[in-house]
Design a protein around this motif. Structure first.
Motif, PDB file in Angstrom:
ATOM      1  N   ILE A  17      35.266  39.161   6.995  1.00 21.94           N
ATOM      2  CA  ILE A  17      34.229  38.760   6.039  1.00 21.94           C
ATOM      3  C   ILE A  17      33.302  39.927   5.738  1.00 21.94           C
ATOM      4  CG2 ILE A  17      32.237  37.246   5.701  1.00 21.94           C
ATOM      5  CD1 ILE A  17      33.688  35.176   7.451  1.00 21.94           C
ATOM      6  N   ALA A  18      32.922  40.668   6.786  1.00 22.89           N
ATOM      7  CA  ALA A  18      31.988  41.778   6.596  1.00 22.89           C
ATOM      8  C   ALA A  18      32.565  42.856   5.694  1.00 22.89           C
ATOM      9  CB  ALA A  18      31.611  42.370   7.954  1.00 22.89           C
ATOM     10  N   ALA A  19      33.887  43.045   5.734  1.00 22.86           N
ATOM     11  CA  ALA A  19      34.513  44.075   4.901  1.00 22.86           C
ATOM     12  C   ALA A  19      34.524  43.690   3.426  1.00 22.86           C
ATOM     13  CB  ALA A  19      35.939  44.333   5.389  1.00 22.86           C
ATOM     14  N   ARG A  20      34.303  42.411   3.140  1.00 23.83           N
ATOM     15  CA  ARG A  20      34.412  41.940   1.750  1.00 23.83           C
ATOM     16  C   ARG A  20      33.118  41.348   1.196  1.00 23.83           C
ATOM     17  NH1 ARG A  20      38.813  42.109   4.367  1.00 23.83           N
ATOM     18  NH2 ARG A  20      40.859  42.410   3.366  1.00 23.83           N
ATOM     19  N   TRP A  21      32.077  41.327   2.020  1.00 21.86           N
ATOM     20  CA  TRP A  21      30.822  40.727   1.563  1.00 21.86           C
ATOM     21  C   TRP A  21      29.642  41.465   2.166  1.00 21.86           C
ATOM     22  CZ3 TRP A  21      27.575  36.888   4.414  1.00 21.86           C
ATOM     23  CH2 TRP A  21      26.523  36.408   3.623  1.00 21.86           C
ATOM     24  N   THR A  22      28.679  41.804   1.333  1.00 17.00           N
ATOM     25  CA  THR A  22      27.444  42.421   1.797  1.00 17.00           C
ATOM     26  C   THR A  22      26.274  41.550   1.350  1.00 17.00           C
ATOM     27  OG1 THR A  22      28.392  44.653   1.638  1.00 17.00           O
ATOM     28  CG2 THR A  22      25.986  44.465   1.730  1.00 17.00           C
ATOM     29  N   PRO A  23      25.653  40.826   2.277  1.00 23.28           N
ATOM     30  CA  PRO A  23      24.543  39.946   1.883  1.00 23.28           C
ATOM     31  C   PRO A  23      23.294  40.742   1.540  1.00 23.28           C
ATOM     32  CG  PRO A  23      24.771  39.963   4.258  1.00 23.28           C
ATOM     33  CD  PRO A  23      25.919  40.774   3.730  1.00 23.28           C
ATOM     34  N   ARG A  26      17.409  39.496   1.920  1.00 24.06           N
ATOM     35  CA  ARG A  26      16.759  38.186   1.905  1.00 24.06           C
ATOM     36  C   ARG A  26      17.696  37.102   2.414  1.00 24.06           C
ATOM     37  NH1 ARG A  26      13.659  36.526  -3.502  1.00 24.06           N
ATOM     38  NH2 ARG A  26      12.534  38.402  -2.815  1.00 24.06           N
ATOM     39  N   THR A  27      18.984  37.237   2.152  1.00 25.12           N
ATOM     40  CA  THR A  27      19.945  36.252   2.640  1.00 25.12           C
ATOM     41  C   THR A  27      20.013  36.261   4.162  1.00 25.12           C
ATOM     42  OG1 THR A  27      21.272  36.484   0.626  1.00 25.12           O
ATOM     43  CG2 THR A  27      22.367  35.541   2.549  1.00 25.12           C
ATOM     44  N   VAL A  28      19.997  37.455   4.744  1.00 25.17           N
ATOM     45  CA  VAL A  28      20.015  37.573   6.205  1.00 25.17           C
ATOM     46  C   VAL A  28      18.749  36.961   6.799  1.00 25.17           C
ATOM     47  CG1 VAL A  28      20.228  39.167   8.148  1.00 25.17           C
ATOM     48  CG2 VAL A  28      21.403  39.673   6.006  1.00 25.17           C
ATOM     49  N   GLN A  29      17.614  37.219   6.164  1.00 24.68           N
ATOM     50  CA  GLN A  29      16.353  36.661   6.647  1.00 24.68           C
ATOM     51  C   GLN A  29      16.364  35.141   6.585  1.00 24.68           C
ATOM     52  OE1 GLN A  29      13.265  38.528   4.301  1.00 24.68           O
ATOM     53  NE2 GLN A  29      13.992  40.584   4.788  1.00 24.68           N
ATOM     54  N   ARG A  30      16.879  34.594   5.490  1.00 23.09           N
ATOM     55  CA  ARG A  30      16.925  33.139   5.348  1.00 23.09           C
ATOM     56  C   ARG A  30      17.880  32.507   6.354  1.00 23.09           C
ATOM     57  NH1 ARG A  30      17.021  32.759  -1.320  1.00 23.09           N
ATOM     58  NH2 ARG A  30      14.767  33.084  -1.621  1.00 23.09           N
ATOM     59  N   LYS A 107      24.787  45.544   5.711  1.00 20.50           N
ATOM     60  CA  LYS A 107      25.091  46.976   5.641  1.00 20.50           C
ATOM     61  C   LYS A 107      23.767  47.758   5.601  1.00 20.50           C
ATOM     62  CE  LYS A 107      29.478  45.894   4.916  1.00 20.50           C
ATOM     63  NZ  LYS A 107      29.337  44.448   4.726  1.00 20.50           N
ATOM     64  N   PRO A 108      23.642  48.760   6.497  1.00 14.16           N
ATOM     65  CA  PRO A 108      24.587  49.172   7.543  1.00 14.16           C
ATOM     66  C   PRO A 108      24.657  48.136   8.671  1.00 14.16           C
ATOM     67  CG  PRO A 108      22.540  50.365   7.794  1.00 14.16           C
ATOM     68  CD  PRO A 108      22.409  49.594   6.516  1.00 14.16           C
ATOM     69  N   TYR A 109      25.726  48.219   9.452  1.00 14.98           N
ATOM     70  CA  TYR A 109      25.949  47.273  10.535  1.00 14.98           C
ATOM     71  C   TYR A 109      24.846  47.403  11.574  1.00 14.98           C
ATOM     72  CZ  TYR A 109      28.044  45.332  14.777  1.00 14.98           C
ATOM     73  OH  TYR A 109      28.272  44.620  15.922  1.00 14.98           O
ATOM     74  N   ARG A 110      24.253  46.255  11.948  1.00 18.94           N
ATOM     75  CA  ARG A 110      23.169  46.237  12.918  1.00 18.94           C
ATOM     76  C   ARG A 110      23.640  45.487  14.166  1.00 18.94           C
ATOM     77  NH1 ARG A 110      17.706  44.448  10.021  1.00 18.94           N
ATOM     78  NH2 ARG A 110      16.935  45.155  12.051  1.00 18.94           N
ATOM     79  N   ARG A 111      24.052  46.243  15.159  1.00 17.08           N
ATOM     80  CA  ARG A 111      24.602  45.654  16.376  1.00 17.08           C
ATOM     81  C   ARG A 111      23.577  44.767  17.092  1.00 17.08           C
ATOM     82  NH1 ARG A 111      28.883  47.003  19.564  1.00 17.08           N
ATOM     83  NH2 ARG A 111      29.222  48.878  18.293  1.00 17.08           N
ATOM     84  N   THR A 165      15.057  40.732  11.381  1.00 17.07           N
ATOM     85  CA  THR A 165      15.660  40.822  10.048  1.00 17.07           C
ATOM     86  C   THR A 165      14.712  41.449   9.039  1.00 17.07           C
ATOM     87  OG1 THR A 165      14.924  38.578   9.440  1.00 17.07           O
ATOM     88  CG2 THR A 165      17.120  38.802  10.427  1.00 17.07           C
ATOM     89  N   ARG A 166      13.427  41.469   9.352  1.00 18.55           N
ATOM     90  CA  ARG A 166      12.430  42.034   8.434  1.00 18.55           C
ATOM     91  C   ARG A 166      11.953  43.403   8.879  1.00 18.55           C
ATOM     92  NH1 ARG A 166       8.117  37.532   8.600  1.00 18.55           N
ATOM     93  NH2 ARG A 166       8.916  37.329  10.720  1.00 18.55           N
ATOM     94  N   GLU A 167      12.688  44.013   9.799  1.00 23.47           N
ATOM     95  CA  GLU A 167      12.344  45.332  10.314  1.00 23.47           C
ATOM     96  C   GLU A 167      13.552  46.258  10.234  1.00 23.47           C
ATOM     97  OE1 GLU A 167       9.214  44.061  13.845  1.00 23.47           O
ATOM     98  OE2 GLU A 167      11.327  44.334  14.319  1.00 23.47           O
ATOM     99  N   GLY A 168      13.279  47.534  10.473  1.00 22.07           N
ATOM    100  CA  GLY A 168      14.363  48.497  10.582  1.00 22.07           C
ATOM    101  C   GLY A 168      14.853  48.582  12.013  1.00 22.07           C
ATOM    102  N   ASP A 169      15.703  49.545  12.285  1.00 19.47           N
ATOM    103  CA  ASP A 169      16.259  49.729  13.623  1.00 19.47           C
ATOM    104  C   ASP A 169      15.742  50.980  14.302  1.00 19.47           C
ATOM    105  OD1 ASP A 169      17.832  47.432  13.813  1.00 19.47           O
ATOM    106  OD2 ASP A 169      19.445  48.335  12.633  1.00 19.47           O
TER     107      ASP A 169
END
Length: 334
Positions: A17-23, A26-30, A107-111, A165-169
């Motif tokens: 799924i990750a290879a074919r979709w980049t949310p 805001r979607t990740v936060q929701r 993206k980028p991947y956040r482990r 989800t609302r911060e960086g790494d």
């Protein structure tokens, strides 16, 4: 879809799924917020099961009865309430699964973010098993208390994920001094103790969870309730002191706002607590108090998380190339 795609989807569906979709961010936060909301909903509905005397509405587990996976009409309203709460566990799993998929596809991947999602999943699985044990041992108050505390752990992880989800790494940068940080950790510890004693109040109190004879904690309920009230006042005092300290050190608006929110929630929760105590614990107010305890815990964690910031990592800008510096092979059409 090719056969190779199908095999890849079976072997690692999240990566597929990750290879074919980049949310969108805001979607990740929701998605993370949905998991947090459902972790609170499952606590409130679990409280409703207990307060309506439906804890043994389904007398066994994992089935509702020895012969049926779901409740039957003969079991009455208690069977519907208990089985309905069990069904909500699947909704919670769906919300947590959605948070995991969204985090894994970002993206980028956040482990770290993805691991927080998986942590929620395993806590939900563990609490589902513990919930089954609660039924099998006839609502033993110690297992009921552990069930609620594990739900509080789930809320904690969900709150951290929502914040992340609302911060960086990047490495967190503190916004206040060490003394203020230590004061907040004392506040968090006092809040944990407040919640733990609250489960003892429940275990010794009159709302056993079922109309049948249910074991209670062998403690004086009123004495434990007074201890709970004292701890609540300690948390309120620490929050009030923290607000003054943050004002004195001219702290950023984030920690001040989160501390103000916690203080207001504590006042509302305290009002509900005293009213329910002096009105002989009506079920509606007890349920509202359980909901308030979730809000207090979330607000406390938000105060802790507001003491640092993780700025978004900006992608470095590529230097502009001069036309005369471009090689002949790079200058051609692409």
């Amino acid at each position: 879809m090719t056969r190779a795609d199908a095999l890849a989807a079976v072997r690692n569906p999240l990566a597929f799924i990750a290879a074919r979709w980049t949310p969108e961010p805001r979607t990740v936060q929701r998605a993370a917020l949905a998991a947090l909301v459902m972790s609170v909903v499952i606590v409130v509905t679990g409280g409703a099961v207990r307060l309506t005397g439906s804890g043994l509405g389904c007398p066994t587990w994992p089935k509702c009865t020895e012969d049926s996976i779901n409740n039957t009409a003969e079991m009455g309203i208690h069977g519907y309430i208990e089985f309905g709460n069990r069904l909500l566990t699947y909704v919670l799993c769906a919300a947590v699964g959605w948070a995991i998929i969204a985090a894994r596809s970002a993206k980028p991947y956040r482990r770290g973010l993805t691991r927080l999602g998986w942590t929620q999943f395993w806590v939900v699985m563990g609490n589902a098993i513990l919930g089954g044990i609660v039924v099998l041992v006839g609502l033993n108050p110690y297992t009921v208390a552990a069930h609620f505390l594990l739900s509080s752990a789930l809320i904690a992880v969900a709150t951290v994920m929502w914040q992340r989800t609302r911060e960086g790494d990047t490495e967190p940068r503190p916004l206040v001094g060490k003394a203020v940080q230590q004061l907040v950790w004392v506040l968090v510890a006092a809040s944990v103790l407040l919640i733990a004693v609250g489960t003892v109040v429940t275990g010794a109190g009159p709302h056993a969870g079922d109309s049948s004879e249910v074991e209670r904690m062998p403690l004086d309920w009123e004495s434990v309730s007074k201890l709970h009230a004292v701890l609540a006042w300690i948390v309120v005092t620490l929050t009030f002191a923290l607000w003054f300290v943050l004002k004195a050190v001219d702290a950023p608006k984030g920690p001040l706002a989160r501390t103000r929110d916690l203080f207001l929630i504590l006042l509302a929760q305290g009002a509900v607590g005293y009213v329910q105590y002096f009105t002989d614990l009506p079920e509606v107010l007890v349920g509202l108090h359980m909901f308030g305890s979730c809000l207090v815990w979330i607000a406390t964690l938000r105060v802790l998380l507001s003491l640092r910031e993780r700025p978004e990592t900006a992608l470095p800008e590529l230097p502009a190339q001069q036309p005369d510096a471009v090689s002949a092979s790079m200058a051609g059409p692409r």
